[in-house]
Design an enzyme around this catalytic site. Structure first.
Site, short mmCIF file in Angstrom:
data_model
loop_
_atom_site.label_atom_id
_atom_site.label_comp_id
_atom_site.label_asym_id
_atom_site.label_seq_id
_atom_site.Cartn_x
_atom_site.Cartn_y
_atom_site.Cartn_z
N GLU A 98 -4.99 -6.58 14.59
CA GLU A 98 -4.43 -5.27 14.24
C GLU A 98 -5.53 -4.21 14.33
O GLU A 98 -5.27 -3.04 14.59
CB GLU A 98 -3.80 -5.30 12.84
CG GLU A 98 -2.80 -4.20 12.61
CD GLU A 98 -2.02 -4.32 11.30
OE1 GLU A 98 -2.64 -4.21 10.23
OE2 GLU A 98 -0.79 -4.54 11.35
N HIS B 134 -6.01 -33.42 16.97
CA HIS B 134 -4.92 -34.27 17.45
C HIS B 134 -3.78 -33.44 18.03
O HIS B 134 -2.67 -33.93 18.19
CB HIS B 134 -4.42 -35.15 16.30
CG HIS B 134 -5.51 -36.04 15.77
ND1 HIS B 134 -5.77 -37.28 16.30
CD2 HIS B 134 -6.45 -35.84 14.82
CE1 HIS B 134 -6.81 -37.83 15.67
NE2 HIS B 134 -7.24 -36.96 14.77
N GLU C 140 10.50 -4.80 4.52
CA GLU C 140 10.55 -6.21 4.13
C GLU C 140 10.26 -6.36 2.64
O GLU C 140 10.94 -7.08 1.92
CB GLU C 140 9.50 -7.03 4.91
CG GLU C 140 9.79 -7.18 6.39
CD GLU C 140 9.18 -6.08 7.24
OE1 GLU C 140 9.02 -4.94 6.75
OE2 GLU C 140 8.87 -6.36 8.41
N LYS D 49 9.27 -0.92 14.17
CA LYS D 49 9.94 -0.72 12.87
C LYS D 49 11.08 0.28 13.02
O LYS D 49 12.18 0.07 12.51
CB LYS D 49 8.94 -0.17 11.84
CG LYS D 49 7.82 -1.12 11.43
CD LYS D 49 6.95 -0.44 10.36
CE LYS D 49 5.65 -1.17 10.16
NZ LYS D 49 4.71 -0.47 9.27
N LYS E 18 0.84 -1.20 0.00
CA LYS E 18 0.00 0.00 0.00
C LYS E 18 0.88 1.25 0.00
O LYS E 18 0.71 2.15 -0.80
CB LYS E 18 -0.93 -0.03 1.22
CG LYS E 18 -1.81 1.18 1.32
CD LYS E 18 -2.77 1.08 2.50
CE LYS E 18 -3.46 2.42 2.71
NZ LYS E 18 -4.38 2.44 3.83
N GLY F 251 -4.83 -1.82 4.91
CA GLY F 251 -4.08 -2.99 4.41
C GLY F 251 -4.79 -4.30 4.69
O GLY F 251 -4.91 -5.17 3.82
N ARG F 252 -5.31 -4.46 5.90
CA ARG F 252 -5.95 -5.73 6.27
C ARG F 252 -7.35 -5.87 5.69
O ARG F 252 -8.01 -6.88 5.89
CB ARG F 252 -5.95 -5.89 7.79
CG ARG F 252 -6.55 -4.72 8.53
CD ARG F 252 -6.19 -4.77 10.01
NE ARG F 252 -6.66 -3.60 10.75
CZ ARG F 252 -5.99 -2.46 10.90
NH1 ARG F 252 -4.81 -2.32 10.33
NH2 ARG F 252 -6.48 -1.47 11.61
O1 F6P Z 1 3.12 -3.07 9.80
C1 F6P Z 1 1.76 -3.19 9.64
C2 F6P Z 1 1.30 -2.84 8.25
O2 F6P Z 1 1.27 -1.46 8.09
C3 F6P Z 1 -0.05 -3.46 7.95
O3 F6P Z 1 -1.10 -2.71 8.42
C4 F6P Z 1 0.01 -3.60 6.48
O4 F6P Z 1 -0.94 -4.53 5.99
C5 F6P Z 1 1.44 -4.08 6.29
O5 F6P Z 1 2.17 -3.36 7.26
C6 F6P Z 1 2.02 -3.88 4.92
O6 F6P Z 1 1.99 -2.54 4.53
P1 F6P Z 1 2.18 -2.14 3.03
O7 F6P Z 1 1.09 -2.75 2.22
O8 F6P Z 1 2.15 -0.64 3.00
O9 F6P Z 1 3.52 -2.65 2.57
#
Ligand code: F6P
Length: 546
Positions: free
Chosen positions: A354, A385, A214, A511, A208, A268-269
């Protein structure tokens, strides 16, 4: 101005008093007193059959829970979301995921623009792209067809599409598979790239913000992998982006002509049904993706219009509040009796935790009761199980959501060839919810001639509540319905607790700290003094062992 305290309301107090009556009652008694409840405490919402009869409530409790929803202003808050108001107050944003699945012609105005029209414009572009990749019109730099999509993203930019792709495995039909890379642990990328041919691989970089460390790190490493095998020019045919941030996409070196956008009013979620679902659309086709969206929309309509007492997301959310705030339950188990739904609990963890893992209310004042159910789970029958022992005989109250489907696309015969494996699966689902609810008494166990010393060990206390949600088949539409059902539950619970379910400030500090610590790990000469002796010692240990 601070919010009023919901726990001081008459509706809350009435529930407290009802709890004193109902808590000592056993589900056996509740069913004996009200034998019709098994058939009547059910709802049919689109394709979903929802049985909420095995809950520790009387009909009076349900009435009081709905009163509480009214007291908290659930209808008004819901309508505010449906009219594009900035209900995400801490970020001053509208919350528009419902616009992502509006049919053409249904309008929703967000910040003065016609959100539905913008959504369909992007869906149209996604559809053209998906068609091109599926038909082989879009080819890699060496002229080969794309065989594998690698989605690089994390959180909402990973969990949603990964979960949906796995769940809709039987709809993947164009000979194109997908893999999902999220973790900054290089093991993830390396494992997912293993065996892939760069010439037939297409990367979707999904973020987003396009600033997530990452994702940018993995995307850069993937780009290197591709360029090493092909050349720099190949990037244009092997990388596309999904983001709200065109500038950053361009800076990264992806042509914005190959970017699919969405909007800051999509959390995002809550974004699997936006362009973030591109990997799903390419693999199952735009028609099935449209069915997925229309399933979500069916539940959106139900949530918007059904009276609260028959409104599935409202009822299930209020049951969540009942157990969290009146029984002190800490968590909810989500138990899909469908192997293809294996990632659904993980997906729900982000969606719910979240969203509602907050200790201050929207106005910044402390919450007045506990918030944020802990969601967890694994598919049945595997979980039986592993951890069901604790669900059945442990000391904690853990309400469960059982999910199941009547038909499996892959049914196989049983051991002796006479039965169906799907029947084994579903009989286990029904057995588990029955045993959790009704248990087995010492008397019943003694009557079977059990060794008296073993009787206490074999007693099954029961009185453990659950919801059962069934659909005929795990179709794109049914999956969309399930997702929307949980999205709206999260929202309703957040309204009761007074929190902003659409921000996530609590993820930021970690972060920043990681960025600050990173240089210290690789530079042994730098003195370590980060402000606490534990972290100092851990860094020293890491330096010595890396
Ligand atoms: O660190 C949490 C977050 O901001 C989530 O809310 C989001 O889904 C995820 O990181 C990834 O964010 P982005 O889509 O901006 O890379």
């Amino acid at each position: 101005m601070s919010s009023s305290d919901i726990t001081a309301s008459a509706a809350w107090q009435a529930l407290r008093s009802n709890h004193r009556t109902v808590a000592p009652m056993h589900l056996r008694q509740l069913f004996a007193d009200d034998p019709a409840r098994g058939r009547e405490l059910t709802l049919q919402v689109a394709d979903l059959h929802i049985d909420y009869s095995k809950h520790r409530v009387t009909r009076e409790t349900l009435r009081l829970l709905i009163d509480l929803a009214h007291t908290a202003g659930v209808p008004q808050r819901r309508d505010a979301m449906y009219s594009g108001q900035h209900i995400n107050t801490s970020e001053d944003r509208a919350v528009g995921h419902i616009a992502l699945r509006l049919p053409v012609g249904d309008q929703l105005c967000i910040d003065g623009t016609d959100a539905e029209a913008e959504v369909h414009e992007v869906l149209h572009r996604m559809g053209e792209f998906a068609d091109a990749v599926r038909s082989g019109t879009w080819r890699g730099a060496t002229g080969e067809r794309i065989e594998t999509i690698v989605n690089i993203g994390i959180g909402g930019s990973d969990l949603g599409p990964d979960m949906v792709y796995r769940a809709l495995r039987s709809y993947v039909d164009a000979g194109i598979g997908a893999r999902f890379v999220s973790n900054v642990d290089p093991a993830d990328l390396v494992a997912k790239l293993a065996g892939l041919d760069p010439a037939t691989t297409l990367f979707i970089v999904a973020s987003k913000t396009f600033s997530t460390l990452e994702t940018l790190t993995n995307a850069t490493a993937a780009r290197r992998w591709l360029v090493d095998a092909l050349d720099e020019k190949a990037v244009a045919k092997h990388f596309v982006a999904v983001s709200t941030n065109a500038e950053r996409v361009a800076d990264f070196g992806i042509d914005t002509a190959n970017m699919f956008g969405f909007w800051d009013w999509v959390g995002g979620r809550y974004s699997v049904d936006s362009a973030i679902g591109l990997s799903v659309m390419v693999t199952i086709g735009k028609e099935r993706f449209a069915q997925f969206l229309s399933g979500m929309h069916a539940v959106d309509k139900h949530f918007a219009t059904a009276p609260l007492a028959e409104n599935a997301p409202v009822l299930l959310a209020m049951l969540g509040v009942w157990y969290s705030n009146f029984f002190g339950a800490e968590s909810r188990a989500v138990l899909p009796y469908s192997n293809d739904m294996a990632r659904f609990p993980a997906y729900l963890q982000q969606l719910t935790m979240e969203s509602n893992g907050k200790s201050v209310r929207a106005d910044g004042t402390p919450v007045t009761t506990s918030t944020g159910e802990i969601f967890w789970g694994e598919p049945g029958t595997n979980g039986q199980h592993a951890f069901y022992q604790l669900l059945h005989q442990g000391t904690r109250l853990i309400p469960a959501d059982f999910l199941g489907f009547a038909r499996s696309t892959d049914d196989l015969p049983t051991l002796d060839g006479t039965g169906s494996m799907q029947d084994i699966l579903i009989s286990n689902l029904f057995a588990q919810s029955k045993v959790l609810a009704f248990g087995k008494t010492a008397e019943e166990i003694r009557a079977e001639g059990t060794d008296p010393e073993l009787v206490p060990h074999k007693v099954m206390p029961g009185n453990r509540p659950s919801t059962t949600i069934l659909a005929a088949e795990l179709t794109p539409s049914a999956l969309g319905q399930l997702i929307a059902l949980y999205e709206h539950q999260v929202f309703v619970e957040g309204i009761i607790w007074g929190v902003d379910s659409f921000d996530q400030w609590g993820v930021e500090l970690g972060k920043q700290q990681a960025l600050a610590l990173m240089p210290l790990l690789s530079e042994p000469e730098k003195p370590v003094s980060v402000g606490d002796s534990s972290t100092d010692a851990l860094i020293e240990w890491y330096r010595a062992h890396r």
